[in-house]
Design an enzyme around this catalytic site. Structure first.
Site, PDB file in Angstrom:
ATOM      1  CG  LEU A 138       4.682 -27.081 -59.413  1.00 53.59           C
ATOM      2  CD1 LEU A 138       3.944 -27.313 -58.095  1.00 53.59           C
ATOM      3  CD2 LEU A 138       6.134 -26.719 -59.158  1.00 53.59           C
ATOM      4  CG  ASP A 139       8.579 -31.943 -63.046  1.00 60.65           C
ATOM      5  OD1 ASP A 139       8.426 -31.239 -64.058  1.00 60.65           O
ATOM      6  OD2 ASP A 139       9.682 -32.175 -62.527  1.00 60.65           O
ATOM      7  CE  LYS A 140       0.989 -38.788 -62.980  1.00 62.04           C
ATOM      8  NZ  LYS A 140       1.050 -40.098 -63.666  1.00 62.04           N
ATOM      9  NE  ARG A 241      12.294 -35.228 -61.391  1.00 63.65           N
ATOM     10  CZ  ARG A 241      11.385 -35.737 -62.232  1.00 63.65           C
ATOM     11  NH1 ARG A 241      10.445 -34.942 -62.757  1.00 63.65           N
ATOM     12  NH2 ARG A 241      11.426 -37.002 -62.548  1.00 63.65           N
TER      13      ARG A 241
END
EC number: 5.4.99.-
Length: 325
Positions: A138-140, A241
């Protein structure tokens, strides 16, 4: 014992660099690990030692030899974790926003891997190191459910499920604008942005297939915002995104793909709440997969975190009050 994995680069694919192909074929390994394997001659192309920049054109056999595991150099840290499920094969956690998944330049400590090394005392070798197996990321600044594996067998089993697109992944997001229909699908390949190397894009001609299904949960017409549920068929970097930014409906407060859209919010309080969020309003709500040993379906879920829920509650209260007048 060494593990050997073999791949055939299909003729139907566009030409691609070897290192880029391997990064997608072996998502459990970091780019630095892949580079080390290539530098050590553990990657061959048609039985010859390969170079990372070699262009694959079709029909090539790529072989990767993974060495016996050795203790990792990554630091074990006593970082609190919210564990949703755990057994001898795997662990499912609720990752908070702001936590990087894997150590990298600039983030050598405080990562999920650092925390898992301290929490899990029953690891086997994965990718040549005694470390928790990161099968997906998962993205930060995306919060939510993640799984990591403890054994080679569990890692390979789950990695195959991700590759087969059989994992059940559900996200929720607040996005700008009102979607044209109640539900839909975005099917656009995603690759590295041609000029901005930290961004991904749908305009890369060598992009990989990326499919995002979405449905509207709630609309906030006056504020031009929508609450949506998303189901990932694939798992490309920044997929949700990128897809929604490409649709001109970027995720609220996305610092990379959202531009200055927060400034277009007319409600001052909503604008303040969105600015205070400090991250994209995106949460991995649910993760379901087949357990690698029991064969049973295992599903874990996570409630929307307080920072996002505060904005949703504000909108719900605002529109409920308006409808009562």
């Amino acid at each position: 014992m060494e593990q050997v994995q073999r791949f055939i680069f299909d003729y139907s694919r566009s030409p691609e660099r070897l290192d880029c192909f391997l990064a997608a074929a072996l998502p459990e390994l970091s780019r630095s690990q892949l580079k080390r394997l290539i530098d050590e001659g553990r990657v061959t192309l048609n039985n010859a030692v390969a170079k990372p920049g070699t262009k694959l054109k079709g029909g090539e056999e790529v072989t990767v030899s993974l060495p016996e595991p050795v203790p990792t150099e990554t630091l074990s840290q006593a970082i609190p974790l919210t564990v949703l499920y755990e057994d001898s094969q795997l662990i499912v956690i609720d990752k908070p926003a702001g936590m990087v998944v894997h150590p990298a330049p600039g983030h050598s400590q405080g990562t999920l891997v650092n925390a898992l090394l301290h929490h899990c005392q029953d690891l086997s070798g994965i990718g040549g190191e005694l470390r928790p197996g990161i099968v997906h990321r998962l993205d930060k600044d995306t919060s939510g459910v993640m799984v990591a594996t403890k054994t080679d067998a569990a890692h390979q089993h789950l990695a195959q499920q991700f590759k087969d697109h059989s994992i059940n992944r559900r996200y929720v997001a607040l996005v700008h604008g009102l979607l044209p229909t109640d539900k839909g699908t975005v099917d656009k390949p995603i690759g590295r942005h041609p000029t901005q190397r930290k961004k991904m894009s749908t305009s890369n001609r060598n992009g990989r297939q990326a499919v995002t299904h979405w449905r509207v949960l709630q609309t906030y017409e006056e504020d031009r915002l929508s609450l949506v549920e998303l189901r990932l068929e694939t798992g490309r970097t920044h997929q949700i995104r990128v897809h929604f930014a490409d649709m001109q409906h970027p995720v609220l407060a996305d610092p990379v793909y959202g531009g200055n859209r927060i400034k277009t919010l007319k409600d001052p309080e909503l604008r303040r709440l969105a600015a205070d969020l400090g991250r994209q309003a995106l949460h991995a709500r649910l993760l379901g997969f087949i357990h690698p040993v029991s064969g049973e379906y295992l599903e874990s879920s996570s409630a929307v975190p307080a920072d996002m829920q505060t904005i949703i509650d504000y909108l719900e209260n605002k529109y409920s009050a308006a409808s009562a007048v």
